[in-house]
Scaffold this motif. Structure first.
Motif, short mmCIF file in Angstrom:
data_model
loop_
_atom_site.label_atom_id
_atom_site.label_comp_id
_atom_site.label_asym_id
_atom_site.label_seq_id
_atom_site.Cartn_x
_atom_site.Cartn_y
_atom_site.Cartn_z
N LYS A 191 0.84 -1.19 0.00
CA LYS A 191 0.00 0.00 0.00
C LYS A 191 0.88 1.24 0.00
CE LYS A 191 -3.91 2.15 2.22
NZ LYS A 191 -4.98 2.03 3.21
N ILE A 192 0.49 2.24 -0.80
CA ILE A 192 1.23 3.51 -0.89
C ILE A 192 0.26 4.63 -0.57
CG2 ILE A 192 2.58 5.03 -2.36
CD1 ILE A 192 3.23 2.52 -4.08
N LEU A 193 0.63 5.47 0.42
CA LEU A 193 -0.25 6.54 0.88
C LEU A 193 0.52 7.83 1.04
CD1 LEU A 193 -3.04 7.37 1.99
CD2 LEU A 193 -2.26 6.65 4.23
N SER A 194 0.05 8.90 0.36
CA SER A 194 0.68 10.22 0.47
C SER A 194 -0.20 11.26 -0.21
CB SER A 194 2.06 10.22 -0.18
OG SER A 194 2.63 11.51 -0.10
N GLY A 195 -0.04 12.49 0.22
CA GLY A 195 -0.69 13.59 -0.46
C GLY A 195 0.21 14.18 -1.53
N SER A 196 1.41 13.63 -1.67
CA SER A 196 2.41 14.14 -2.61
C SER A 196 2.50 13.27 -3.86
CB SER A 196 3.77 14.22 -1.92
OG SER A 196 3.73 15.18 -0.89
N SER A 197 3.61 13.38 -4.58
CA SER A 197 3.79 12.75 -5.89
C SER A 197 4.53 11.42 -5.80
CB SER A 197 4.60 13.68 -6.79
OG SER A 197 3.96 14.92 -6.88
#
Length: 70
Positions: free
Chosen positions: A39-45
């Motif tokens: 799982k990958i979680l971020s508000g960025s790129s």
């Protein structure tokens, strides 16, 4: 030429000879050239390089895909 600030600073990197299973959370841009499953979680790129092979639930601000994503 206009610089895209969304992909400016890379805070993390998975190299092409690396394989990771798990979860990733990051603040700045992150690049994957290796294999990742999880799982990958971020508000960025997120940047998936040409040799990147990703099988994940992805929730990010923006993504650039040059490799394989499932």
């Amino acid at each position: 030429m206009v610089k895209n600030e969304a992909f400016g600073k890379v805070s993390g990197f998975i190299d092409k000879d690396t394989e990771i299973v798990g979860d990733i959370r990051f603040k700045d841009s992150f690049r994957i050239d290796g294999k990742f499953n999880g799982k990958i979680l971020s508000g960025s790129s997120l940047i998936i390089g040409e040799t990147g092979d990703v099988e994940a639930d992805i929730e990010v601000g923006s993504i650039s895909i040059n490799g394989r994503v499932k």
